[in-house]
Design a protein around this motif. Structure first.
Motif, PDB file in Angstrom:
ATOM      1  N   LEU A   1      -1.506   2.010   3.165  1.00  0.00           N
ATOM      2  CA  LEU A   1      -1.595   1.791   1.727  1.00  0.00           C
ATOM      3  C   LEU A   1      -0.234   2.089   1.123  1.00  0.00           C
ATOM      4  O   LEU A   1       0.318   3.162   1.346  1.00  0.00           O
ATOM      5  CB  LEU A   1      -2.655   2.706   1.106  1.00  0.00           C
TER       6      LEU A   1
ATOM      7  N   LEU B   1      -3.329   6.247  -5.154  1.00  0.00           N
ATOM      8  CA  LEU B   1      -2.862   6.594  -3.808  1.00  0.00           C
ATOM      9  C   LEU B   1      -2.779   8.112  -3.632  1.00  0.00           C
ATOM     10  O   LEU B   1      -3.118   8.634  -2.568  1.00  0.00           O
ATOM     11  CB  LEU B   1      -1.508   5.943  -3.550  1.00  0.00           C
TER      12      LEU B   1
ATOM     13  N   CYS C   1      -0.635  -0.680  -4.497  1.00  0.00           N
ATOM     14  CA  CYS C   1      -1.668   0.246  -4.959  1.00  0.00           C
ATOM     15  C   CYS C   1      -1.096   1.064  -6.115  1.00  0.00           C
ATOM     16  O   CYS C   1       0.103   1.333  -6.154  1.00  0.00           O
ATOM     17  CB  CYS C   1      -2.082   1.206  -3.842  1.00  0.00           C
TER      18      CYS C   1
ATOM     19  N   THR D   1       2.542   1.651  -2.416  1.00  0.00           N
ATOM     20  CA  THR D   1       2.741   1.324  -3.824  1.00  0.00           C
ATOM     21  C   THR D   1       3.678   0.133  -3.972  1.00  0.00           C
ATOM     22  O   THR D   1       3.686  -0.521  -5.000  1.00  0.00           O
ATOM     23  CB  THR D   1       3.342   2.519  -4.590  1.00  0.00           C
TER      24      THR D   1
END
Length: 190
Positions: free
Chosen positions: A63, A92, A87, A65
């Motif tokens: 995951l 997160l 994200c 950003t």
């Protein structure tokens, strides 16, 4: 890319996984045109090494950003890992707390070298990509460190959803105050 991953090892990172490009103001002077392709290949290899470092640590869900370009996404697909780009940072951080992952801002360690340790990974029983109405959602089930829950509100229009949001917020605040004070005042309204 898989839609569901069981026994997920989650990497929460705060940088883009895109082909490395030279910083602004950096000039590379190439005399031989055949060396130009070598420079381009090295830029691609830097990103591939970073991705391989994360995957070798045991991550099967990434995951981030930042963004993930198509070339990098191919590496994740080939390895059977799920990668989610762009994200929200606050989401997160919340996922990292619930799963026990470290929120990694850079691969650089104290010695100035790039590394990714398995201790940075969080864990969950299952992560799945699910379509609810018109939205694709990533559902994380069975977080290992802290229990977490989400409430998904759906309504005919934004006004109904906003009113439901306020009602749920008021209800959760009432439950919170009862838990904090350990007292309830019975009342019959209406």
């Amino acid at each position: 890319m898989p839609k569901t991953i069981k026994n997920a090892k989650i990497a929460c990172i705060d940088f883009s996984l895109q082909k490395a490009k030279m910083k602004l103001g950096v000039q590379v002077v190439v005399d031989d045109p055949s060396k130009l392709e070598a420079v381009r290949q090295r830029e691609a290899d830097i990103t591939k090494e970073r991705i391989q470092m994360i995957l070798n640590a045991g991550a099967n869900v990434i995951l981030t950003t930042g963004g993930i370009d198509d070339m990098c996404l191919k590496y994740f697909v080939d390895s059977g890992a799920m990668a989610v780009r762009r994200c929200k940072k606050e989401d997160l951080k919340r996922i990292a707390r619930a799963t026990g992952a470290s929120f990694v801002a850079s691969l650089t360690n104290l010695e100035g070298e790039e590394s990714f340790d398995a201790a940075f990974l969080g864990a969950a029983e299952e992560i799945s990509q699910t379509r609810i109405c018109d939205d694709e959602l990533i559902l994380i089930k069975g977080t290992k460190v802290k229990p977490a829950a989400s409430i998904i509100l759906r309504g005919a229009n934004d006004m109904y959803v906003d009113e439901m949001d306020r009602s749920v917020h008021d209800s959760l605040c009432a439950v919170k105050r009862v838990i904090e004070s350990k007292k309830v005042v019975p009342n019959r309204a209406g």
